[in-house]
Design a protein around this motif. Structure first.
Motif, short mmCIF file in Angstrom:
data_model
loop_
_atom_site.label_atom_id
_atom_site.label_comp_id
_atom_site.label_asym_id
_atom_site.label_seq_id
_atom_site.Cartn_x
_atom_site.Cartn_y
_atom_site.Cartn_z
N GLY A 33 -59.58 -70.48 7.89
CA GLY A 33 -60.73 -69.59 7.85
C GLY A 33 -60.56 -68.43 8.81
O GLY A 33 -59.72 -68.46 9.71
N PHE A 77 -64.71 -65.44 6.02
CA PHE A 77 -66.14 -65.65 6.13
C PHE A 77 -66.77 -64.41 6.77
O PHE A 77 -66.08 -63.43 7.04
N ALA A 133 -67.08 -69.41 10.09
CA ALA A 133 -65.72 -69.95 9.91
C ALA A 133 -65.56 -71.27 10.66
O ALA A 133 -64.95 -72.22 10.16
N VAL A 193 -62.48 -75.65 5.21
CA VAL A 193 -61.14 -75.13 5.45
C VAL A 193 -60.40 -76.11 6.36
O VAL A 193 -61.01 -76.96 7.01
N LEU A 219 -58.12 -73.06 11.75
CA LEU A 219 -58.81 -71.86 12.22
C LEU A 219 -58.23 -71.41 13.54
O LEU A 219 -57.94 -72.22 14.42
#
Length: 342
Positions: free
Chosen positions: A175, A203, A209, A218, A221
């Motif tokens: 993300g 996002f 996110a 997801v 990150l």
């Protein structure tokens, strides 16, 4: 008296100046000087708005809220934080670039501020703002991002993550706060160096996110350490590596990418305050003085940012201006390497 001076042949402009001075002197003697005259140069005389170009929960928001609370103690005026997300930070940033240059609208920006105009050019759109429309006032924090995965995931190290990604190109997602955002650029640096292909899921900000990572939407990150720290401590997320040159306080057990053999994977997510470029220098100076004061003396602010895993890294004046320009140039090159994102 007025008629006698006019009869003496004084020029009209000189006559008007004398008349105004006499009127103000008479009002002052009577205690009737207008409030607007007494308040000239006093800033701020009303609420000051701090815009965050992302939803709540991301790095800019985590920094803005305790900073605004500390500024209220110096300005003696309300300093509300206004979240104005959209387009990866473009909408909120552009709103401040176009705001009245009176010091009453400020932006708590991220390092993506300087690259978003270039991303719009890459996409064939005219930029909604340019960096020259904003004046850098002060940097508040400067943190390396950290690579996060769910604690329930099978990846316990960067080696595990890279090996799996090479086996399944495009299957592992990450993300970001939006296309070309800070979090996108950081991951692009890593994926390029590791020669892996991940699925990018943008996002509207770092907060959404992070929520997506926590919910399993997801798989990974790049995040500022502040929003991530509590979740790592609670055992919900695992930090695999950081983008810094040195290990991050609070993440002492997490190696850097440099330590792991990726010497060019180094990235910092910083937060800084900006004003519209045409804001008068005395007002800019008032902001710098206030921000310097709270960053050096306000223990509540220091504790809040330390607890969030994002300690103060204050910088202002020519030093911050130079830092901003140099950092922007480096990140613009990274965005140009990413190219057009459909």
């Amino acid at each position: 008296m007025v008629q006698e001076r006019r009869a003496a042949g004084l020029p009209a402009r000189r006559f008007a100046v004398l008349h105004r001075r006499e009127l103000m002197a008479a009002l002052a003697a009577a205690g009737m000087v207008p409030a607007v005259t007494r308040a000239q140069g006093a800033f701020p005389s009303r609420a000051v708005q701090m815009v965050v170009a992302f939803p709540p929960g991301g790095q800019a928001d985590v920094t803005a809220r305790p900073t605004a609370a500390a500024l209220e103690r110096v300005f003696n005026q309300p300093v509300p934080v206004v979240n104005r997300p959209g387009a990866g930070g473009i909408i909120g940033s552009a709103s401040v670039a176009r705001a009245a240059p009176d010091g009453y609208t400020a932006l708590m920006a991220l390092s993506s501020l300087g690259v978003l105009p270039e991303s719009e050019r890459i996409m064939g759109r005219p930029p909604a703002y340019t960096v020259d429309q904003l004046a850098p006032i002060a940097r508040i924090t400067a943190d390396p991002t950290v690579l996060l995965v769910p604690a329930s995931s099978p990846w316990r190290s960067v080696g595990d993550f890279v090996a799996d990604a090479k086996k399944r190109p495009g299957a592992i997602s990450f993300g970001s706060a939006g296309n070309y955002s800070t979090l996108h650029v950081a991951m692009a640096m890593f994926t390029g160096a590791a020669e892996i292909d991940l699925l990018h899921v943008p996002f509207q900000g770092g907060g959404p996110a992070l929520t997506a990572l926590l919910s399993g939407t997801v798989n990974s990150l790049s995040s500022g350490p502040g929003p991530a720290l509590a979740h790592v401590k609670e055992g919900r997320l695992r930090a695999l590596a950081s983008w810094g040159r040195e290990r991050i306080p609070g993440f002492e057990d997490v190696p850097t990418f440099i330590e792991l053999g990726y010497p060019d994977v180094e990235f910092y997510i910083w937060t800084g305050v900006f004003l519209p470029a045409a804001t008068p220098e005395p007002v800019q100076g008032r902001w710098r003085d206030a921000l310097r004061q709270i960053c050096q003396q306000d223990e509540a602010l220091r504790r809040a940012l330390d607890a969030a895993g994002s300690p103060i890294a204050y910088q202002d004046g020519e030093a911050f201006d130079r830092f901003f320009r140099d950092d922007t140039a480096r990140l613009v090159k990274a965005v140009q390497r990413i190219g057009r994102v459909e």
